[in-house]
Scaffold this motif. Structure first.
Motif, PDB file in Angstrom:
ATOM      1  N   GLU A  80       2.939 -17.929  -0.385  1.00  0.00           N
ATOM      2  CA  GLU A  80       2.197 -17.096   0.563  1.00  0.00           C
ATOM      3  C   GLU A  80       2.149 -17.728   1.957  1.00  0.00           C
ATOM      4  OE1 GLU A  80       1.151 -14.013  -0.067  1.00  0.00           O
ATOM      5  OE2 GLU A  80       1.975 -14.160  -2.084  1.00  0.00           O
TER       6      GLU A  80
ATOM      7  N   CYS B 182      -4.350  -9.912  -2.217  1.00  0.00           N
ATOM      8  CA  CYS B 182      -3.788 -10.235  -0.902  1.00  0.00           C
ATOM      9  C   CYS B 182      -2.384 -10.824  -0.994  1.00  0.00           C
ATOM     10  CB  CYS B 182      -4.688 -11.227  -0.173  1.00  0.00           C
ATOM     11  SG  CYS B 182      -6.344 -10.604   0.100  1.00  0.00           S
TER      12      CYS B 182
ATOM     13  N   CYS C  74       8.354  -5.885   0.108  1.00  0.00           N
ATOM     14  CA  CYS C  74       7.663  -6.489   1.242  1.00  0.00           C
ATOM     15  C   CYS C  74       6.713  -5.469   1.868  1.00  0.00           C
ATOM     16  CB  CYS C  74       8.671  -6.965   2.284  1.00  0.00           C
ATOM     17  SG  CYS C  74       7.870  -7.631   3.762  1.00  0.00           S
ATOM     18  N   SER C  75       5.484  -5.876   2.122  1.00  0.00           N
ATOM     19  CA  SER C  75       4.478  -4.965   2.676  1.00  0.00           C
ATOM     20  C   SER C  75       4.754  -4.674   4.148  1.00  0.00           C
ATOM     21  CB  SER C  75       3.090  -5.575   2.517  1.00  0.00           C
ATOM     22  OG  SER C  75       3.043  -6.821   3.191  1.00  0.00           O
TER      23      SER C  75
ATOM     24  N   LYS D  46       1.281 -11.361  -0.810  1.00  0.00           N
ATOM     25  CA  LYS D  46       2.318 -10.607  -0.102  1.00  0.00           C
ATOM     26  C   LYS D  46       3.681 -10.761  -0.762  1.00  0.00           C
ATOM     27  CE  LYS D  46      -0.220  -9.579   3.658  1.00  0.00           C
ATOM     28  NZ  LYS D  46      -1.198  -8.536   3.333  1.00  0.00           N
TER      29      LYS D  46
END
Length: 235
Positions: A142, A201, A210-211, A203
Motif C-alpha cells: 500500500e 482502504c 486499480c481504483s 488499493k
DNA sequence: AGCCCATCCTGTCCGC
DNA sequence: TGCGGACAGGATGGGC
C-alpha cells in the motif's frame, strides 16, 4: 499490532498475573510486550494468525489463556501455531535487534537505510525488520502504491522525489491504518475480538482493479512474498 | 549482499 | 465429492 497494544494497555494495566503487577503494554516492531513491576516482561509475536483477545471465549485454536487475579483473562489463539510467547527478565536485548520505528523515523535515517542497501528491492527492504521495524506485507504494498513506485525497484534507482514520497507514505498509511484499527484480511482481530477497518482502504493488496485507472492489478512473488501493484500508476 | 528454498502449521479456495 | 496444488498480516537458517 499497535491497535492491540492500545486496547490491551487500557484493559490490563494494573491487573495482576501470577502475582505480578502489569505496569505497561508496549510494542516494538511486531512484538507485543507486557511489562511487570518486577522488571520482567511477557513477549508475544503473533506472526500470521495469532490473536490476543481480552476476555475472549476459548476455541479449538486457543494456545493459552492468561488468567488475571480479578477474574478477567487474555486469550491467545493461533491457528497456524507460528506465533509464540515467552517471559524474559530483560526485554531490552530483544528490542535492540530491530531498526527504527517507522513513525519515529526521520528522513535522513530513512535515506541512509536505502543507501546501505542499494541493490535491495524496495518492498523486501521496507519489510526487513532489522532495517525498519514493523512494516509487513500489506502495508509495504500500500505504501508503494501510494508512492507510485513498483515493488521490485532497487533502492539505488529511486530518485529523490520517490524517496520522499515513500518516506511520507510510510507515516501516512500506518497512521491511517492505526486510526481504522488495522486490516482484517483473514484472521486478524483486535484485542476486543473485532476486525479492522483498514481493509476497506486497500488499493492494491489482493485487489483486482486499480481504483485510479482501472488497470488490472499485477500480482507477483518478490522474495517469496506476494506483491501487488498497478502497472500504470506505479513506475 | 541478496536471492532461493525449505520449514514451522492449519485451513480455505480453486480447478480438474 | 475427492484430490492436488497454491496460497496465507512472518521469520529463520542453510546454500549458492
Amino acid at each position: 499490532m499497535e491497535t492491540i497494544r492500545r486496547q490491551l494497555s487500557q484493559k490490563i494495566v494494573g491487573k495482576r498475573l501470577s502475582g505480578k503487577e502489569i505496569i505497561g503494554v508496549r510494542r516494538r516492531a511486531k512484538l507485543l510486550i507486557i511489562d511487570f513491576k518486577d522488571g520482567s516482561s511477557l513477549i508475544f509475536h503473533l506472526k500470521l494468525t495469532g490473536q490476543l483477545i481480552f476476555n475472549g471465549e476459548p476455541s479449538r485454536h486457543t494456545r493459552k489463556v492468561f488468567n488475571f487475579k480479578d477474574g478477567s483473562c487474555l486469550v491467545f489463539n493461533d491457528l497456524r501455531k507460528f506465533g509464540w510467547y515467552k517471559i524474559v527478565k530483560k526485554s531490552k536485548i530483544i528490542e535492540n535487534e530491530f531498526g527504527p520505528e517507522p513513525l519515529k523515523m526521520d528522513f535522513e535515517t530513512f535515506k541512509s537505510i536505502l543507501e546501505k542497501r542499494p541493490k535491495a528491492k524496495i518492498k523486501p527492504l521496507l519489510m526487513e525488520q532489522k532495517m525498519i521495524a514493523g512494516i509487513g506485507n500489506i502495508y509495504s504494498d500500500e505504501i508503494l502504491f501510494a508512492s507510485g513506485v513498483r515493488p521490485f525497484r532497487q533502492a539505488k534507482t529511486l530518485n529523490k522525489a520517490e524517496i520522499k514520497k515513500i518516506f511520507q507514505n510510510i507515516k501516512k498509511i500506518l497512521e491511517k491504518a492505526i486510526k481504522l484499527k488495522g486490516s482484517s484480511v483473514e484472521h486478524y482481530l483486535d484485542a476486543c475480538g473485532k476486525k479492522g477497518n483498514y481493509v476497506k482502504c486497500h488499493k492494491v493488496y489482493r485487489q483486482k482493479k486499480c481504483s485510479i485507472c482501472d488497470s488490472k492489478i499485477t500480482r507477483m512473488k518478490i522474495n517469496g512474498r506476494s506483491a501487488h501493484f498497478c502497472p500504470k500508476c506505479q513506475k
